[in-house]
Write a protein that holds these residues in place. Structure first.
Motif, short mmCIF file in Angstrom:
data_model
loop_
_atom_site.label_atom_id
_atom_site.label_comp_id
_atom_site.label_asym_id
_atom_site.label_seq_id
_atom_site.Cartn_x
_atom_site.Cartn_y
_atom_site.Cartn_z
N LYS A 28 5.80 5.83 4.23
CA LYS A 28 4.51 6.29 4.88
C LYS A 28 4.97 7.75 5.22
CE LYS A 28 1.10 5.60 8.60
NZ LYS A 28 -0.03 5.64 7.59
N ARG A 29 6.20 7.81 5.65
CA ARG A 29 6.57 9.46 6.07
C ARG A 29 6.58 10.12 5.17
NH1 ARG A 29 11.19 7.56 10.60
NH2 ARG A 29 9.70 7.19 12.18
N ALA A 30 7.34 9.61 3.94
CA ALA A 30 7.43 10.44 2.69
C ALA A 30 6.03 10.84 1.97
CB ALA A 30 8.22 9.52 1.73
N ASN A 31 5.19 9.84 2.20
CA ASN A 31 3.56 9.91 1.63
C ASN A 31 2.90 11.02 2.49
OD1 ASN A 31 4.13 8.30 -0.35
ND2 ASN A 31 3.70 6.34 0.72
N SER A 32 3.59 11.14 3.73
CA SER A 32 2.77 11.94 4.66
C SER A 32 3.28 13.46 4.45
CB SER A 32 2.69 11.56 6.04
OG SER A 32 2.22 10.14 6.03
N ARG B 123 0.68 -1.08 0.07
CA ARG B 123 0.20 0.01 0.10
C ARG B 123 0.98 1.38 -0.06
NH1 ARG B 123 -2.27 -0.29 4.84
NH2 ARG B 123 -0.80 1.19 5.80
N GLU B 124 1.74 1.38 0.75
CA GLU B 124 2.77 2.60 1.10
C GLU B 124 3.64 2.67 -0.05
OE1 GLU B 124 2.19 4.95 3.11
OE2 GLU B 124 0.57 3.64 4.14
N GLY B 125 4.18 1.51 -0.80
CA GLY B 125 4.80 1.57 -1.76
C GLY B 125 4.09 1.98 -3.11
N ILE B 126 3.07 1.65 -3.28
CA ILE B 126 1.99 2.03 -4.35
C ILE B 126 1.76 3.47 -4.39
CG2 ILE B 126 -0.26 1.90 -5.52
CD1 ILE B 126 -0.22 -1.05 -4.88
N THR B 127 1.46 3.96 -3.13
CA THR B 127 1.24 5.39 -2.74
C THR B 127 2.47 6.04 -3.15
OG1 THR B 127 -0.34 4.86 -1.22
CG2 THR B 127 0.68 7.02 -1.06
N ALA B 128 3.85 5.69 -2.70
CA ALA B 128 4.94 6.30 -2.79
C ALA B 128 5.21 6.43 -4.69
CB ALA B 128 6.22 5.72 -2.26
N LEU B 129 5.01 5.50 -5.19
CA LEU B 129 5.16 5.50 -6.57
C LEU B 129 4.16 6.49 -7.25
CD1 LEU B 129 6.62 3.75 -8.72
CD2 LEU B 129 4.45 2.51 -9.33
N LEU B 130 3.02 6.64 -6.78
CA LEU B 130 2.04 7.53 -7.42
C LEU B 130 2.51 8.97 -7.27
CD1 LEU B 130 -1.21 5.67 -6.77
CD2 LEU B 130 -0.37 6.23 -8.94
N ASN B 131 3.00 9.14 -5.77
CA ASN B 131 3.39 10.52 -5.44
C ASN B 131 4.81 10.63 -6.30
OD1 ASN B 131 1.36 10.98 -3.71
ND2 ASN B 131 2.48 10.10 -1.99
N SER B 132 5.59 9.98 -6.36
CA SER B 132 6.79 10.14 -7.18
C SER B 132 6.62 10.62 -8.54
CB SER B 132 7.66 8.85 -7.10
OG SER B 132 7.31 7.89 -7.92
#
Length: 118
Positions: free
Chosen positions: A101-105, A56-65
């Motif tokens: 998670k920290r980066a996504n936040s 979940r956090e990896g997908i979110t990070a990928l999308l954010n990147s």
């Protein structure tokens, strides 16, 4: 993470789409862990164990990147960190999920600025 699942923000899915398979986005290491049929959309729903949390956090990070040049990770870096975690211990999985998670936040004062898609 929750904004990525909302239809009014679907225009921000860049580089990949909701139906992209985890195995395609993250490669063979992820395919061995998660299988070849799970989509990124489904992976965003993951909870309950360290590996689902990492996904979940990896997908979110990928999308954010893909959406912010100032995001803490480059898309290739997200994939690399994800795969390294999956090849390591459960502790490594949890630590990588926490870093994502920290980066996504918005750690480092970098947040995605979403406006509703037209």
């Amino acid at each position: 993470m929750s904004k990525w699942t909302m239809s009014e923000y679907k225009c921000y899915w860049r580089g990949v789409n909701r139906d992209t398979k985890v195995a395609v986005a993250f490669g063979m290491v992820a395919a061995r862990r998660y299988g070849t049929d799970i989509t990124l959309w489904h992976g965003l729903q993951g909870k309950g164990d360290p590996y689902r949390t990492l996904l979940r956090e990896g997908i979110t990070a990928l999308l954010n990147s893909y959406n912010s040049f100032q995001f803490s990770y480059h898309p290739i870096g997200v994939v690399q960190h994800m795969n390294l975690a999956l090849m390591g211990s459960t502790r490594s999985v949890l630590l990588t999920a926490l870093h994502f998670k920290r980066a996504n936040s918005g750690a480092g004062n970098v947040t995605c600025k979403f406006t509703t898609c037209k």
